[in-house]
Write an enzyme that holds these catalytic residues in place. Sequence first.
Site, PDB file in Angstrom:
ATOM      1  CE  LYS A  32      30.548  39.664  35.290  1.00 23.29           C
ATOM      2  NZ  LYS A  32      29.596  39.085  34.331  1.00 23.29           N
ATOM      3  NE  ARG A  85      33.842  43.256  31.984  1.00 25.10           N
ATOM      4  CZ  ARG A  85      32.579  43.479  31.996  1.00 25.10           C
ATOM      5  NH1 ARG A  85      31.994  43.934  30.963  1.00 25.10           N
ATOM      6  NH2 ARG A  85      31.857  43.252  33.037  1.00 25.10           N
ATOM      7  NE  ARG A 101      21.051  42.388  34.812  1.00 22.34           N
ATOM      8  CZ  ARG A 101      22.357  42.298  34.558  1.00 22.34           C
ATOM      9  NH1 ARG A 101      23.185  41.930  35.509  1.00 22.34           N
ATOM     10  NH2 ARG A 101      22.805  42.545  33.360  1.00 22.34           N
ATOM     11  NE  ARG A 119      23.199  46.122  33.056  1.00 25.81           N
ATOM     12  CZ  ARG A 119      24.284  45.397  33.325  1.00 25.81           C
ATOM     13  NH1 ARG A 119      24.537  45.035  34.568  1.00 25.81           N
ATOM     14  NH2 ARG A 119      25.122  45.037  32.376  1.00 25.81           N
ATOM     15  NE  ARG A 132      25.862  42.764  28.613  1.00 24.22           N
ATOM     16  CZ  ARG A 132      24.824  42.599  29.430  1.00 24.22           C
ATOM     17  NH1 ARG A 132      23.587  42.775  28.989  1.00 24.22           N
ATOM     18  NH2 ARG A 132      25.017  42.264  30.685  1.00 24.22           N
TER      19      ARG A 132
HETATM   20  P1  AP5 Z   1      24.182  39.339  38.083  1.00 22.63           P
HETATM   21  O1  AP5 Z   1      24.801  38.973  39.383  1.00 22.63           O
HETATM   22  O2  AP5 Z   1      23.694  40.730  37.884  1.00 22.63           O
HETATM   23  O3  AP5 Z   1      25.138  38.894  36.884  1.00 22.63           O
HETATM   24  P2  AP5 Z   1      26.530  39.477  36.388  1.00 22.63           P
HETATM   25  O4  AP5 Z   1      27.398  38.306  36.090  1.00 22.63           O
HETATM   26  O5  AP5 Z   1      27.050  40.503  37.350  1.00 22.63           O
HETATM   27  O6  AP5 Z   1      26.065  40.070  35.002  1.00 22.63           O
HETATM   28  P3  AP5 Z   1      26.210  41.468  34.290  1.00 22.63           P
HETATM   29  O7  AP5 Z   1      25.220  41.477  33.178  1.00 22.63           O
HETATM   30  O8  AP5 Z   1      26.140  42.620  35.264  1.00 22.63           O
HETATM   31  O9  AP5 Z   1      27.654  41.382  33.738  1.00 22.63           O
HETATM   32  P4  AP5 Z   1      28.228  42.167  32.559  1.00 22.63           P
HETATM   33  O10 AP5 Z   1      29.659  41.753  32.646  1.00 22.63           O
HETATM   34  O11 AP5 Z   1      27.571  41.950  31.263  1.00 22.63           O
HETATM   35  O12 AP5 Z   1      27.917  43.709  32.938  1.00 22.63           O
HETATM   36  P5  AP5 Z   1      28.739  44.825  33.741  1.00 22.63           P
HETATM   37  O13 AP5 Z   1      27.805  45.579  34.570  1.00 22.63           O
HETATM   38  O14 AP5 Z   1      29.966  44.274  34.375  1.00 22.63           O
HETATM   39  O15 AP5 Z   1      22.989  38.305  37.809  1.00 22.63           O
HETATM   40  C1  AP5 Z   1      22.157  38.458  36.659  1.00 22.63           C
HETATM   41  C2  AP5 Z   1      20.686  38.124  37.036  1.00 22.63           C
HETATM   42  O16 AP5 Z   1      20.599  36.741  37.402  1.00 22.63           O
HETATM   43  C3  AP5 Z   1      20.205  38.914  38.268  1.00 22.63           C
HETATM   44  O17 AP5 Z   1      18.852  39.221  38.085  1.00 22.63           O
HETATM   45  C4  AP5 Z   1      20.393  37.931  39.445  1.00 22.63           C
HETATM   46  O18 AP5 Z   1      19.440  38.159  40.472  1.00 22.63           O
HETATM   47  C5  AP5 Z   1      20.164  36.579  38.763  1.00 22.63           C
HETATM   48  N1  AP5 Z   1      20.998  35.516  39.333  1.00 22.63           N
HETATM   49  C6  AP5 Z   1      22.301  35.609  39.764  1.00 22.63           C
HETATM   50  N2  AP5 Z   1      22.726  34.402  40.205  1.00 22.63           N
HETATM   51  C7  AP5 Z   1      21.681  33.522  40.015  1.00 22.63           C
HETATM   52  C8  AP5 Z   1      21.506  32.124  40.264  1.00 22.63           C
HETATM   53  N3  AP5 Z   1      22.499  31.355  40.787  1.00 22.63           N
HETATM   54  N4  AP5 Z   1      20.300  31.556  39.951  1.00 22.63           N
HETATM   55  C9  AP5 Z   1      19.297  32.315  39.415  1.00 22.63           C
HETATM   56  N5  AP5 Z   1      19.409  33.652  39.162  1.00 22.63           N
HETATM   57  C10 AP5 Z   1      20.590  34.249  39.463  1.00 22.63           C
HETATM   58  O19 AP5 Z   1      29.270  45.748  32.534  1.00 22.63           O
HETATM   59  C11 AP5 Z   1      28.346  46.506  31.774  1.00 22.63           C
HETATM   60  C12 AP5 Z   1      29.085  47.324  30.713  1.00 22.63           C
HETATM   61  O20 AP5 Z   1      30.006  48.251  31.350  1.00 22.63           O
HETATM   62  C13 AP5 Z   1      29.981  46.507  29.765  1.00 22.63           C
HETATM   63  O21 AP5 Z   1      29.241  45.965  28.680  1.00 22.63           O
HETATM   64  C14 AP5 Z   1      30.983  47.589  29.325  1.00 22.63           C
HETATM   65  O22 AP5 Z   1      30.400  48.452  28.385  1.00 22.63           O
HETATM   66  C15 AP5 Z   1      31.221  48.371  30.607  1.00 22.63           C
HETATM   67  N6  AP5 Z   1      32.328  47.809  31.408  1.00 22.63           N
HETATM   68  C16 AP5 Z   1      32.237  47.289  32.669  1.00 22.63           C
HETATM   69  N7  AP5 Z   1      33.426  46.865  33.104  1.00 22.63           N
HETATM   70  C17 AP5 Z   1      34.309  47.137  32.090  1.00 22.63           C
HETATM   71  C18 AP5 Z   1      35.719  46.923  31.940  1.00 22.63           C
HETATM   72  N8  AP5 Z   1      36.458  46.339  32.913  1.00 22.63           N
HETATM   73  N9  AP5 Z   1      36.290  47.313  30.779  1.00 22.63           N
HETATM   74  C19 AP5 Z   1      35.584  47.909  29.793  1.00 22.63           C
HETATM   75  N10 AP5 Z   1      34.245  48.135  29.873  1.00 22.63           N
HETATM   76  C20 AP5 Z   1      33.614  47.756  31.023  1.00 22.63           C
END
Ligand code: AP5
Length: 223
Positions: free
Chosen positions: A16, A87, A125, A158, A169
């Site tokens: 994402k 979410r 990552r 992270r 998660r």
């Molecule tokens: P990346 O692009 O970082 O993946 P992502 O889908 O953004 O994954 P996240 O782990 O950041 O999502 P998440 O939803 O768990 O965490 P968030 O920060 O939103 O890609 C991942 C890796 O793969 C990278 O190394 C990248 O280079 C690689 N990659 C990408 N595409 C690729 C491809 N096609 N091929 C190969 N490699 C690839 O949330 C974290 C925490 O914050 C949550 O757990 C919660 O506690 C809180 N939070 C955030 N938003 C909310 C909300 N709306 N409500 C409540 N709590 C929230």
Amino acid sequence: MARKILFFFGPPASGKGTQAEKLAQQLGLPAISTGDLLRRNNQLAGEYKSAMNEGQLVADEVINDLLIERLSQADAEKGFILDGYPRTKTQFEYFYNNIIKSEDKACAIEISVSEPEIYNRLAGRRFCPQCGAGYHLLYKPSQQPGICDKCQTALEQRPDDTEDIIKERLGLYQRTMGPLVALWWQMGELIIIKGEKEIDQVNDDILEALEEDGFLKLKPEII
Ligand code: AP5
């Protein structure tokens, strides 16, 4: 002014953040990740550290307030790309009742990836604690190992990218997103993209799907 609004959602590591950043450059819209907003806000990152590190969601009101504050910045006037929001059903309803306007054009993009690929990606990552830029040891390495290309800060892993927390998660994602997917589907605003391809190929597929949807054609001034 009608705004262009994209929602990116998908399980952890579906890409994402990576795709939202690419689209942001291509469309001239800001990519806004609620996870990044939390991690970069010292007060909230401290207050909600344990929830985030354990893979739990942060309270809806906190997230909604954080988003409203970010959307008040000038760069979001023409539209924005949301990564990881909404979410929960409460966040979804808050957004559709208070933020979106009838003239806005919205589209939700789900990136799907398999469970083994999720673990594979999260193990490699790395992110920059200073500017938030994301990397992968194999798939998107920084030019200098361990150093951010953009601001030369040492990269980190992270704390929620451990096997146990990834499982947590992923389970939470599967339990909470189902109703939202159904709502976007009913509204005709849902696009599903296969995420297990190279990063640029996924980006091409997204652009093609947005073109077909009319999202890009309707907005010639931004491409
Ligand atoms: P990346 O692009 O970082 O993946 P992502 O889908 O953004 O994954 P996240 O782990 O950041 O999502 P998440 O939803 O768990 O965490 P968030 O920060 O939103 O890609 C991942 C890796 O793969 C990278 O190394 C990248 O280079 C690689 N990659 C990408 N595409 C690729 C491809 N096609 N091929 C190969 N490699 C690839 O949330 C974290 C925490 O914050 C949550 O757990 C919660 O506690 C809180 N939070 C955030 N938003 C909310 C909300 N709306 N409500 C409540 N709590 C929230």
